[in-house]
Scaffold this active site. Sequence first.
Site, PDB file in Angstrom:
ATOM      1  N   GLY A   1      26.213   0.266 -13.775  1.00  0.00           N
ATOM      2  CA  GLY A   1      26.865  -0.157 -14.885  1.00  0.00           C
ATOM      3  C   GLY A   1      27.290  -1.598 -14.876  1.00  0.00           C
ATOM      4  O   GLY A   1      26.504  -2.346 -14.034  1.00  0.00           O
ATOM      5  N   ARG A   2      28.569  -2.076 -15.543  1.00  0.00           N
ATOM      6  CA  ARG A   2      28.827  -3.503 -15.410  1.00  0.00           C
ATOM      7  C   ARG A   2      29.121  -4.054 -13.987  1.00  0.00           C
ATOM      8  O   ARG A   2      28.705  -5.008 -13.569  1.00  0.00           O
ATOM      9  CB  ARG A   2      30.188  -3.630 -16.341  1.00  0.00           C
ATOM     10  CG  ARG A   2      29.704  -3.435 -17.774  1.00  0.00           C
ATOM     11  CD  ARG A   2      30.954  -3.322 -18.546  1.00  0.00           C
ATOM     12  NE  ARG A   2      31.641  -2.052 -18.477  1.00  0.00           N
ATOM     13  CZ  ARG A   2      32.150  -1.204 -19.300  1.00  0.00           C
ATOM     14  NH1 ARG A   2      32.297  -1.743 -20.542  1.00  0.00           N
ATOM     15  NH2 ARG A   2      32.866  -0.176 -19.087  1.00  0.00           N
TER      16      ARG A   2
ATOM     17  N   ARG B   1      35.156   6.020  -6.772  1.00  0.00           N
ATOM     18  CA  ARG B   1      36.183   6.826  -6.665  1.00  0.00           C
ATOM     19  C   ARG B   1      35.833   7.910  -5.462  1.00  0.00           C
ATOM     20  O   ARG B   1      34.811   8.157  -5.384  1.00  0.00           O
ATOM     21  CB  ARG B   1      36.312   7.718  -7.979  1.00  0.00           C
ATOM     22  CG  ARG B   1      37.070   7.096  -9.064  1.00  0.00           C
ATOM     23  CD  ARG B   1      38.689   6.679  -8.861  1.00  0.00           C
ATOM     24  NE  ARG B   1      39.116   6.084  -9.934  1.00  0.00           N
ATOM     25  CZ  ARG B   1      39.414   4.838 -10.111  1.00  0.00           C
ATOM     26  NH1 ARG B   1      38.706   3.924  -9.348  1.00  0.00           N
ATOM     27  NH2 ARG B   1      39.763   4.378 -11.203  1.00  0.00           N
TER      28      ARG B   1
ATOM     29  N   GLU C   1      43.505  10.048  -1.302  1.00  0.00           N
ATOM     30  CA  GLU C   1      43.811   8.686  -1.422  1.00  0.00           C
ATOM     31  C   GLU C   1      45.203   8.702  -1.448  1.00  0.00           C
ATOM     32  O   GLU C   1      45.935   9.058  -2.605  1.00  0.00           O
ATOM     33  CB  GLU C   1      43.060   8.058  -2.434  1.00  0.00           C
ATOM     34  CG  GLU C   1      42.990   6.556  -2.405  1.00  0.00           C
ATOM     35  CD  GLU C   1      41.966   5.811  -3.157  1.00  0.00           C
ATOM     36  OE1 GLU C   1      42.407   5.081  -4.145  1.00  0.00           O
ATOM     37  OE2 GLU C   1      40.589   6.167  -3.133  1.00  0.00           O
TER      38      GLU C   1
ATOM     39  N   HIS D   1      41.481   0.824  -1.344  1.00  0.00           N
ATOM     40  CA  HIS D   1      41.271   0.630  -2.772  1.00  0.00           C
ATOM     41  C   HIS D   1      41.558  -0.602  -3.224  1.00  0.00           C
ATOM     42  O   HIS D   1      42.529  -0.910  -4.103  1.00  0.00           O
ATOM     43  CB  HIS D   1      42.176   1.680  -3.550  1.00  0.00           C
ATOM     44  CG  HIS D   1      41.580   1.837  -4.670  1.00  0.00           C
ATOM     45  ND1 HIS D   1      41.348   3.395  -5.356  1.00  0.00           N
ATOM     46  CD2 HIS D   1      40.618   1.258  -5.684  1.00  0.00           C
ATOM     47  CE1 HIS D   1      40.978   3.145  -6.636  1.00  0.00           C
ATOM     48  NE2 HIS D   1      40.186   1.982  -6.725  1.00  0.00           N
TER      49      HIS D   1
ATOM     50  N   GLY E   1      39.054  -2.864  -4.397  1.00  0.00           N
ATOM     51  CA  GLY E   1      38.000  -3.503  -5.340  1.00  0.00           C
ATOM     52  C   GLY E   1      38.330  -4.783  -6.243  1.00  0.00           C
ATOM     53  O   GLY E   1      37.671  -5.654  -6.114  1.00  0.00           O
TER      54      GLY E   1
HETATM   55  C1  GLV Z   1      39.986   0.770 -10.113  1.00  0.00           C
HETATM   56  O1  GLV Z   1      39.765   1.274  -9.007  1.00  0.00           O
HETATM   57  C2  GLV Z   1      39.831   0.726 -11.439  1.00  0.00           C
HETATM   58  O2  GLV Z   1      39.421   1.696 -11.906  1.00  0.00           O
HETATM   59  O3  GLV Z   1      40.287  -0.152 -12.014  1.00  0.00           O
END
Ligand code: GLV
Length: 326
Positions: free
Chosen positions: A157-158, A239, A268, A287, A289
């Site tokens: 994806g993006r 996820r 988590e 987490h 990201g």
């Molecule tokens: C982070 O995991 C988000 O979905 O923005």
Amino acid sequence: MQIRPKVLVTRRAPGRAIDILEQLFEVDLWDENRAMPRDRLLDQVRKVDGLYSMLTDVIDTELFEAGPSLRVVSQMAVGVDNVDLAAATRLGIPVGHTPDVLNETTADTIFGLLLASVRRIGEGAAYVKAGRWGPWQPDLLLGGDLHHTTLGIVGMGRIGSAIARRARGFDVRVLYSNRRSDPEAERELGAHHRTLEDLLQESDHVVVMAPLNAGTYHLIDEAALRLMKPTATLVNGSRGGLVDLVALERALREGWIARAALDVTEPEPIPADHSLLMLENCLIIPHLGSASVATRKAMAELAAENLIKGLEGRRMTACANPEVYE
Ligand code: GLV
Ligand code: GLV
């Protein structure tokens, strides 16, 4: 006197987002440094018009029943697997999310995680901090290479595309396994489409970026891990539910694959005494990201903008269930 809409914010967000909301609405903010407990959420959603949520809040039919006046949900995340979108759509509730503003930061993090895992950077740092660094050794912590390898991206994806662009700078060949082939990804990124099985077999490193839904839960299970190369790296940047951690732990202990790096886990947080944390070939971060100062601020403000537009009856800038407008 004009009655201002009521909004529940389940966690203090970075930047000016909350200030902006407070200028327009009557804001009830859960201002503790932990996710809002379920019973408080169900209680405090009772009289609100809008909900500004986090990915740690479960937004389901029980919550919608508890908050009959709720008209708009806006989440400060791109992923909305914690939201029952079908139920929201049935009730005519638009659900906002924060795509695009986090693509580049998340790609930096997940590409960094891949590089750190392949080149054993986390293990090296732990080794030095443990006071174990002795004289230079020709065979200390030898790892794999990232340059001139084949990277498989599960879910182009993006964010996956932004990872692919980084990979090209390392002379990495990119495969991807979306349900359908993506001519644009092929043209712009030089990526090649594969079935998931072929991608797992051909790739030196695999990055999982597909969204979590009923069709992708435990997509990476024992059968998938057994297809991978014994020298391979697995990275999960999406996820936790995408990867079966019981199977992953066996794969790492028994050498079906060489190493793994996870930004997300199931559950988590991963419990501090989880046996996966004992493995040197498993790098886990909490987490992170999208966790740059600028990007979290942008996400918080986009979520505020979605909430404002939603409550004003305008179309949200980024809506996860656009069917609601049909
Ligand atoms: C982070 O995991 C988000 O979905 O923005
Ligand atoms: C390593 O540091 C080398 O100089 O080869």
